[in-house]
Enzyme design. Structure first.
Site, PDB file in Angstrom:
ATOM      1  N   ASN A 159       0.805  -1.232   0.000  1.00  7.59           N
ATOM      2  CA  ASN A 159       0.000   0.000   0.000  1.00  7.59           C
ATOM      3  C   ASN A 159       0.837   1.281   0.000  1.00  7.59           C
ATOM      4  O   ASN A 159       0.348   2.331  -0.408  1.00  7.59           O
ATOM      5  CB  ASN A 159      -1.030  -0.011   1.141  1.00  7.59           C
ATOM      6  CG  ASN A 159      -0.398  -0.072   2.511  1.00  7.59           C
ATOM      7  OD1 ASN A 159       0.785  -0.369   2.644  1.00  7.59           O
ATOM      8  ND2 ASN A 159      -1.188   0.181   3.536  1.00  7.59           N
ATOM      9  N   GLU A 254       5.427  -3.896  11.717  1.00 13.57           N
ATOM     10  CA  GLU A 254       4.141  -3.181  11.766  1.00 13.57           C
ATOM     11  C   GLU A 254       3.159  -4.033  10.994  1.00 13.57           C
ATOM     12  O   GLU A 254       3.278  -4.179   9.788  1.00 13.57           O
ATOM     13  CB  GLU A 254       4.321  -1.777  11.169  1.00 13.57           C
ATOM     14  CG  GLU A 254       3.212  -0.843  11.601  1.00 13.57           C
ATOM     15  CD  GLU A 254       2.073  -0.891  10.611  1.00 13.57           C
ATOM     16  OE1 GLU A 254       1.107  -1.645  10.889  1.00 13.57           O
ATOM     17  OE2 GLU A 254       2.140  -0.195   9.595  1.00 13.57           O
ATOM     18  N   CYS A 288      -3.092   0.607   7.035  1.00 21.99           N
ATOM     19  CA  CYS A 288      -3.130  -0.058   8.344  1.00 21.99           C
ATOM     20  C   CYS A 288      -3.772   0.857   9.376  1.00 21.99           C
ATOM     21  O   CYS A 288      -4.354   0.388  10.343  1.00 21.99           O
ATOM     22  CB  CYS A 288      -1.733  -0.481   8.768  1.00 21.99           C
ATOM     23  SG  CYS A 288      -0.561   0.841   8.712  1.00 21.99           S
TER      24      CYS A 288
HETATM   25  O1  G3H Z   1      -0.684   1.204   6.005  1.00 23.49           O
HETATM   26  C1  G3H Z   1       0.054   1.589   6.917  1.00 23.49           C
HETATM   27  C2  G3H Z   1       0.620   2.924   6.878  1.00 23.49           C
HETATM   28  O2  G3H Z   1       1.695   2.986   7.775  1.00 23.49           O
HETATM   29  C3  G3H Z   1      -0.411   3.984   7.153  1.00 23.49           C
HETATM   30  O3  G3H Z   1       0.140   5.212   6.948  1.00 23.49           O
HETATM   31  O4  G3H Z   1      -1.484   6.642   8.196  1.00 23.49           O
HETATM   32  O5  G3H Z   1       0.167   7.616   6.645  1.00 23.49           O
HETATM   33  O6  G3H Z   1      -1.741   6.303   5.755  1.00 23.49           O
HETATM   34  P1  G3H Z   1      -0.795   6.525   6.866  1.00 23.49           P
END
Ligand code: G3H
Length: 486
Positions: A159, A254, A288
């Protein structure tokens, strides 16, 4: 071009794998092969890690300011290449064009910030004297510095294949480590292009490598390789398996979340509704940190659901090239998984605020009201544009649900009462609580961590630099003075 197989990167060169095999990158919108990348073999992985080990030795001795200088250079080049990299993100992971450009620019800023933070953080150490500990005289001086670990393995998710790659690459490099990148298959070409920017910046040969291939073929081999000194991984359950096998090396993991949004009766419902829509549906819920569950106090539930539905109606649905809000999810198996959660909720009596609609990998935004805890969607992470609402009778009920989850990444609470918000934050067993805003990782220098199955360690630029170093102490043992101390 159609038959081109993008080369992998090692020892400062682009190479074709001797395996003769390739891996297909499927365009989520067309569901056809968009690109092909090399399927590297285990022998090639061995060579890559060996050259990373060699390169690390010289790099660890390279002055800190020179390491920072090269990172700043890479950041400028990355910005200049934003368009072609964003184009890959649109085609490989169906990220809307605007978000794809933002990802690249955010990544360049992260690299620059990391260079500056590294210079400050690694440019100083501690100084301790022995007589602060009982029973000791002032006969020992101890000074510490931070030294690199060796070879860091970076595994980012589909993503954010660029941003979550540089969030591992830049701290590793500024700290004096070498870096092996294994990008996700969806997003591999964007990642290779990003690596090209580091190549153009002129980093030493072997310091950065990028191996592509099937996780099932080289994944375990990479993560259990004795030449790897640290793993930084972002993704799903695979991270739990990696953690069990990795051995005695620092891990940064993570692994997703079930971020809950608790709405109290005194919340600003307009603010809450727009945060839920932005937090739950941007990039079609494939973050996430997306809002993955709404826990709303019954007395304001009807009003909140109405406001969220009004906003959902305005979201555009379609191809990422048109910058639609909702775009196809990354793979057919992801779409099937999301659909299974939706169907389970339907069968168990959830209220569908919109009609469920799917065309290929494109799933229309859906709010599921009156969800109960016997439904899978109350606990599992859809990673798609479908959002469950559970109506709660009390704050305690909301906190209990949140804390019963295996995940513990982020969450948020909407209320005008700051004291209650802080007490709720203290009670939520998660890595970060946002008050009156949706969960988010950024700004990228903020600490970012998950509890329970959501992860190990803490990210954010400063924490990542610290995690990718070790403290080294030197102790000066003073002789008994041969002269009077006065
Ligand atoms: O998908 C996991 C990412 O660390 C989320 O990052 O909150 O900047 O979209 P974000």
């Amino acid at each position: 071009m159609e038959n081109e197989v993008f080369k992998y990167y090692t020892e400062g060169e682009w190479k074709v794998s001797s395996s003769g095999n390739s891996v297909q990158v499927i365009n989520p919108s067309t569901r056809k092969t968009q690109y092909k990348v090399q399927a590297c073999s285990k022998e090639e992985v061995n060579k890559v890690i060996e050259s990373a080990r060699m390169a690390h030795k010289a790099w660890a001795k390279t002055p800190l300011w020179k390491r920072a200088e090269l990172l700043h250079k890479a950041a400028v080049i990355l910005k200049n290449h934003k368009k072609p990299i964003a184009d890959c993100l649109v085609k490989e992971i169906a990220k809307p064009t605007k978000d794809a450009l933002t990802e690249v620019l955010r990544s360049a800023d992260l690299v620059s910030y990391c260079a500056e933070e590294g210079v400050r953080l690694l440019g100083k150490g501690d100084f301790l004297v022995s007589d602060s500990f009982p029973g000791n005289d002032r006969t020992k001086y101890c000074f510490t510095s931070k030294i690199p670990l060796g070879v860091v393995l970076a595994i980012p998710p589909f993503n954010y294949p660029v941003n979550l790659a540089v969030s591992k690459i830049a701290p590793a490099l500024i700290a004096g480590n070498s870096l092996v990148l294994k990008p996700p298959t969806q997003g591999a070409v964007a990642a290779l292009h990003m690596v090209h920017c580091f190549h153009l910046a002129g980093f030493p040969k072997g310091l950065i490598s990028c191996v592509t291939g099937k996780g099932s073929e080289i994944g375990d081999f990479l993560t259990t390789h004795p030449g790897i000194n640290c793993i930084s991984f972002t993704g799903g359950d695979t991270g739990i398996a990696i953690s069990k096998k990795a051995g005695m090396i620092p891990l940064q993991m993570e692994l997703g979340g079930k971020d809950a949004c608790i709405i109290l009766e005194d919340a600003d419902l307009d603010l809450a509704a727009s945060s839920i829509v932005k937090g739950g549906f941007s990039y079609s819920g494939q973050r996430c940190t997306a809002v993955k569950l709404v826990l709303v106090i019954e007395s304001v539930a009807d009003a909140l659901v109405k406001k969220v539905n009004e906003k959902l109606q305005k979201l555009t649905v379609g191809p990422p090239e048109d910058d639609c809000d909702i775009t196809p999810v990354v793979t057919e198996s992801s779409s099937n998984f999301i659909e299974a959660l939706v169907m389970d909720a339907r069968q168990k009596g959830a209220t569908f605020c919109q009609e469920y609609r799917r065309d290929g990998n494109l799933i229309w935004p859906l709010l599921l009201d009156n969800v109960r805890s016997d439904m899978r969607i109350a606990w599992e992470e859809p990673f798609g544009p479908v959002l469950p609402v559970i109506r709660i009778k009390s704050i305690e009920e909301g906190i209990r649900h949140c804390n019963a989850s295996n995940f513990g990444l982020q969450g948020c609470v909407f209320t005008k009462d700051i004291n209650r918000a802080i007490l709720i934050s203290d009670a939520m067993e998660i890595g970060t609580v946002q008050i009156n805003s949706a969960p988010a990782r950024g700004p990228d220098h903020f600490p970012f961590q998950g509890l329970k199955d959501s992860g190990i360690g803490s990210q954010g630029i400063t924490n990542s630099i610290n995690m990718m170093t070790k403290v080294k102490s030197t102790v000066i043992n003073l002789p008994t003075p041969s002269f009077s101390m006065g």
